[in-house]
Design an enzyme around this catalytic site. Structure first.
Site, PDB file in Angstrom:
ATOM      1  N   LYS A 189      48.147  45.480 -51.043  1.00 20.15           N
ATOM      2  CA  LYS A 189      49.517  45.738 -50.579  1.00 20.15           C
ATOM      3  C   LYS A 189      50.408  44.611 -51.092  1.00 20.15           C
ATOM      4  O   LYS A 189      50.413  43.513 -50.560  1.00 20.15           O
ATOM      5  CB  LYS A 189      49.620  45.787 -49.049  1.00 20.15           C
ATOM      6  N   GLY A 242      50.878  34.332 -47.536  1.00 21.37           N
ATOM      7  CA  GLY A 242      52.172  34.590 -46.910  1.00 21.37           C
ATOM      8  C   GLY A 242      52.501  33.520 -45.901  1.00 21.37           C
ATOM      9  O   GLY A 242      51.886  32.448 -45.858  1.00 21.37           O
ATOM     10  N   GLU A 245      53.045  32.890 -39.679  1.00 20.12           N
ATOM     11  CA  GLU A 245      53.101  33.905 -38.630  1.00 20.12           C
ATOM     12  C   GLU A 245      52.518  35.225 -39.110  1.00 20.12           C
ATOM     13  O   GLU A 245      51.808  35.907 -38.373  1.00 20.12           O
ATOM     14  CB  GLU A 245      54.545  34.106 -38.152  1.00 20.12           C
ATOM     15  N   GLY A 247      50.200  35.501 -41.331  1.00 17.45           N
ATOM     16  CA  GLY A 247      48.762  35.286 -41.347  1.00 17.45           C
ATOM     17  C   GLY A 247      48.148  35.367 -39.967  1.00 17.45           C
ATOM     18  O   GLY A 247      47.037  35.891 -39.796  1.00 17.45           O
ATOM     19  N   GLU A 264      45.975  32.089 -47.161  1.00 20.68           N
ATOM     20  CA  GLU A 264      46.752  30.975 -47.711  1.00 20.68           C
ATOM     21  C   GLU A 264      48.165  31.127 -47.181  1.00 20.68           C
ATOM     22  O   GLU A 264      48.876  32.071 -47.534  1.00 20.68           O
ATOM     23  CB  GLU A 264      46.717  31.002 -49.243  1.00 20.68           C
ATOM     24  N   CYS A 298      54.474  27.931 -51.685  1.00 20.98           N
ATOM     25  CA  CYS A 298      53.874  27.300 -50.509  1.00 20.98           C
ATOM     26  C   CYS A 298      53.596  25.825 -50.751  1.00 20.98           C
ATOM     27  O   CYS A 298      53.364  25.082 -49.796  1.00 20.98           O
ATOM     28  CB  CYS A 298      52.580  28.016 -50.129  1.00 20.98           C
ATOM     29  N   GLU A 398      59.321  25.013 -42.719  1.00 18.50           N
ATOM     30  CA  GLU A 398      59.295  25.512 -44.100  1.00 18.50           C
ATOM     31  C   GLU A 398      60.557  26.322 -44.387  1.00 18.50           C
ATOM     32  O   GLU A 398      60.876  27.273 -43.667  1.00 18.50           O
ATOM     33  CB  GLU A 398      58.059  26.376 -44.327  1.00 18.50           C
TER      34      GLU A 398
END
Length: 512
Positions: A189, A242, A245, A247, A264, A298, A398
């Site tokens: 996806k 991603g 949250e 994750g 990750e 990231c 972030e």
């Protein structure tokens, strides 16, 4: 006033005909179903529409992958045959790189120069994992008694691969490569913002002979499609890149079916700059680390922790270099920074600019929408805040955009403390010419990836992943490849001594 200017020299579009998903080796027609508009960040224009896949669509894709996993056309391949085929996929991708460069740049807005530099190395991910497949050996284990004990590693099954918008093809392929090399199958996806290169790659690999169902693609958002995929009882492994949250939600859903996971997630990368390192070189690395990909990585160099003896010089030079970065049309080879992915993401960056000002930090570069904006692209100036305290929100949260902060320090232990003052632990960097200090600080920083006198470097052989809220598991390297297998232990009794547990007169009978 900033020297940043918008440069627009070309307009690229693809067909606006709605696209379906890719299941069982073929594109499924869109039909009268819900669609999502795909916009080019460089112009804001709609360039394509794709399906918002339902739970039923996801189920069909998972069923296809499960059937392919058991099919003799895939499961029946020998290790050497599969490795040769994975190498063939690398060749196929390499032959279509020019097409993929342009489609990726159109879809996620990264400058074509960045896209070329990144995607040119992706085919080697397949070659590296094909090599790991050939080198795979199982163990014979010495155990007590007259037994031969050995292990067999078997592919786990269907892998759900949820990818982000910032590196659509790289991140998809860093998991497709071990998936195929191990003998697993997958449902991918892609981000709802950037599905185009993933869909095209599925077509190319199918045309190259990848059996139907081995590589399926479902398009949609996280709330509907992502949730249906991560919670599907047919998946045996979830791989997600991603936000933290996302994750947490997807990981909890997959855990309900005891699927293994590689996640990750977010990061707030610290960069520690000591005064023995050349300031100009430190600034060059800072700009690269903070603004490559418009800061949407990231491992963005988000916190520059700079020794006070060179702090003022570093801030002044970084501000000057940041203001000179050329922003503009991603297809212009002279462009150095493109747009962020969406208007929503641009507003997030601008919101953090306001937060930084309210917290008393000093804005030394950027912080605005470029004045010479001549199209509808999602451009924002690269931004630097100085005189930042480690506890400020702009130093803790972030941003995921072209946004970095500079924090002063005095002693080495202060730098390490500030670097570790974060809920994240994906990556970190150290700038020093003192070899002993470089290793000492690298050992002390809580992060899964440490760069000494460099930034944002990856290799197919080097494990990639984080500590704390930055996720679990590793990608790249043999660590990633081995996580696509279940281990079966086989114990063979090679003796011929009679056994009867219920003979009460028997001596030296072992229970286990």
């Amino acid at each position: 006033m900033s020297d940043n200017t918008i440069r627009t020299t070309s307009s690229r579009t693809v067909s606006a005909t709605p696209r379906g998903l890719f299941i069982d080796g073929k594109t499924v027609a869109a039909g009268p179903r819900d669609l999502m508009e795909i916009r080019s960040p460089g112009t804001g224009d709609v360039v394509e529409s794709v399906l918002l896949c339902s739970a039923e669509d996801v189920d069909a894709a998972v069923q296809s992958a499960a059937q392919a996993f058991r099919s003799p056309d895939w499961a029946g391949l020998s290790v050497r045959t599969r490795a040769r085929f994975v190498n063939k996929l690398a060749d196929v991708m390499e032959a279509h790189l020019e097409e993929l460069y342009e489609l990726e740049t159109l879809n996620n807005g990264r400058p074509i120069r960045e896209t070329r530099a990144q995607l040119a190395r992706v085919p080697d991910l397949f070659r590296y994992n094909a090599g790991l497949a050939l080198a795979k050996r199982d163990d014979v284990i010495p155990v007590e008694g007259e037994y031969l004990t050995y292990t067999k590693r078997l592919p786990v099954g269907v892998v759900a691969n949820v990818t982000p918008f910032n590196h659509p093809l790289l991140i998809a392929c860093r998991n497709l490569a071990p998936t195929f090399a191990s003998g697993c199958t997958t449902v991918v996806k892609p981000s709802e913002y950037t599905p185009l290169t993933t869909l095209r790659l599925a077509e190319l690999f199918s045309e190259a002979g990848l059996p139907p169902g081995v590589f399926n693609v479902v398009t949609g958002n996280g709330a509907v499609t992502g949730r249906a995929l991560s919670s599907h009882p047919g998946i045996r492994k979830l791989v997600l890149t991603g936000g933290t949250e996302a994750g947490r939600l997807a990981g909890a859903a997959a855990a309900s079916n005891f699927a293994r996971q590689t996640l990750e997630l977010g990061g707030k990368t610290p960069v520690v700059v000591f005064d023995d390192f050349d300031v100009d070189q430190a600034v060059n690395y800072a700009a690269f680390g903070a603004f490559v990909g418009a800061g949407q990585t990231c491992v963005c160099a988000a916190r520059h922790i700079v020794q006070r003896t060179v702090y003022d010089e570093f801030v002044e030079k970084l501000a000057k270099k940041t203001a000179a970065i050329r922003i503009g049309d991603p297809f212009d080879v002279e462009t150095q920074m493109g747009p962020v992915i969406s208007e929503r993401q641009r507003q997030r960056v601008l919101d953090y600019v306001a937060i930084g000002k309210s917290e008393g930090a000093r804005l030394v570069a950027g912080g605005r929408i470029p004045e010479k904006l001549s199209n509808g692209g999602y451009f924002v100036e690269p931004t630097v805040f100085a005189d930042v305290d480690a506890g400020m929100r702009i130093a803790q949260e972030e941003v995921f955009g072209p946004f970095t902060v500079v924090i002063p320090f005095d002693a080495e232990e202060d730098a390490v403390r500030i670097a570790n003052d974060s809920p994240y632990g994906l990556a970190a960097a150290v700038r020093t010419r003192d070899v002993a200090r470089a290793h000492r600080v690298a050992d002390s920083i809580e992060a899964g990836i440490i760069w000494i006198n460099d930034h944002h470097r990856v290799d197919a052989a080097s494990p990639w992943g984080g500590f704390k809220l930055s996720g679990i598991g590793r990608e790249f390297g043999k660590e990633a490849f081995e996580a696509y297998f279940d281990v079966k232990a086989v114990m063979l009794n090679v003796g011929d001594r009679p056994f009867d547990w219920y003979d009460m007169g028997a001596a030296d009978v072992r229970l286990n």
